[in-house]
Scaffold this active site. Structure first.
Site, mmCIF file in Angstrom:
data_model
loop_
_atom_site.group_PDB
_atom_site.id
_atom_site.type_symbol
_atom_site.label_atom_id
_atom_site.label_comp_id
_atom_site.label_asym_id
_atom_site.label_seq_id
_atom_site.Cartn_x
_atom_site.Cartn_y
_atom_site.Cartn_z
ATOM 1 N N HIS A 196 24.251 -36.163 9.978
ATOM 2 C CA HIS A 196 24.087 -37.136 11.056
ATOM 3 C C HIS A 196 25.105 -36.863 12.155
ATOM 4 O O HIS A 196 26.261 -37.293 12.038
ATOM 5 C CB HIS A 196 24.293 -38.557 10.533
ATOM 6 C CG HIS A 196 23.183 -39.055 9.660
ATOM 7 N ND1 HIS A 196 22.086 -39.709 10.169
ATOM 8 C CD2 HIS A 196 23.008 -38.987 8.322
ATOM 9 C CE1 HIS A 196 21.273 -40.040 9.172
ATOM 10 N NE2 HIS A 196 21.808 -39.608 8.045
ATOM 11 N N GLU A 209 25.309 -38.290 14.970
ATOM 12 C CA GLU A 209 25.676 -39.570 15.589
ATOM 13 C C GLU A 209 26.732 -40.320 14.781
ATOM 14 O O GLU A 209 27.313 -41.297 15.258
ATOM 15 C CB GLU A 209 24.428 -40.442 15.778
ATOM 16 C CG GLU A 209 23.911 -41.151 14.550
ATOM 17 C CD GLU A 209 23.084 -40.278 13.607
ATOM 18 O OE1 GLU A 209 22.466 -40.840 12.693
ATOM 19 O OE2 GLU A 209 23.045 -39.049 13.799
ATOM 20 N N CYS A 232 18.425 -35.537 9.772
ATOM 21 C CA CYS A 232 18.336 -35.982 8.377
ATOM 22 C C CYS A 232 16.893 -35.841 7.872
ATOM 23 O O CYS A 232 16.351 -34.746 7.860
ATOM 24 C CB CYS A 232 18.871 -37.399 8.221
ATOM 25 S SG CYS A 232 19.242 -37.825 6.494
#
Length: 218
Positions: A199, A201, A89
């Site tokens: 992202h 994750e 990001c």
């Protein structure tokens, strides 16, 4: 009887400089098979197999926090030695030469030329799931279907990739694109330096596969 040799987990440091979802990144990397530590300790960050640099918030604030933690120096030294670094990001955005937010230009790490600027779309921020267009031979997106979706939350991006490689001895960076209004850089694989605008994750199974792919290169 054959003896099984245990496989050593790759050690990954999530660099803690005050900007980023470090706990989410830690959990995702651990699930992907890494031995993970959250720290800003110089020695540990330098010696880990991989360094992950998250980022949330404003470009200028992230740069200031990174410099205060000596993260800019650590990233530069790791890359000089061919040690893997991955940005996520705003942790990707600060790898470019500059960022423009609210009309104010700030210097980035200048690992890649280019400017992070406001998204050119009717709806901003770009928040939610989107597909990407990965190049042939991408290691980062290996094993992922072309319609795999990733989770984005951002109002700024790089719309023009400016780094060109003319030497036949150097491998050209692999640039992945996505579109929200206008196409923008969604990920980069450039030697030891990889990064994603989205992202991983927070991107479910697709993000887990992507992180597994990165860890597999360490």
């Amino acid at each position: 009887m054959e003896l099984s040799i245990p496989v050593k987990k790759r050690q990954v440091v999530v660099f803690d400089y005050g900007f980023g979802n470090v706990r989410s990144a830690e959990r995702a990397l651990a699930r992907a098979g890494a031995d993970v530590e959250i720290t800003r300790d110089y020695g540990r960050a330098m010696n880990a197999d991989g360094l992950l640099v998250p980022g949330v918030g404003a470009f200028a604030a992230c740069m200031q926090g990174l410099k205060q933690a000596r993260g800019d120096w650590i990233i530069e030294r790791r890359l000089a030695g061919g040690r893997p670094v991955m940005g996520i990001c705003v942790g990707m955005q600060i790898l470019f030469a500059r960022g423009i937010e609210h009309g104010v230009e700030s210097e980035g790490l200048d690992e890649w030329p280019g400017t992070v600027e406001p998204l050119q779309a009717e709806i901003v921020p770009h928040m939610g799931w989107n597909t990407v267009d990965a190049p042939t031979g991408s290691e980062l997106f290996a094993g992922l279907d072309a319609d795999a979706r990733f989770y984005f939350v951002h109002s700024y991006a790089v719309h023009d990739w400016q780094l060109e490689t003319h030497s036949p001895l150097l491998q050209a960076p692999k640039v992945t694109w996505s579109t929200h209004g206008k196409p923008f850089v969604a990920a980069v694989e450039n030697g030891a330096l990889w990064a994603t605008q989205f992202h991983p994750e927070k991107s479910g199974d697709a993000g887990a596969q992507l992180l597994t792919n990165w860890i597999g290169t360490l």
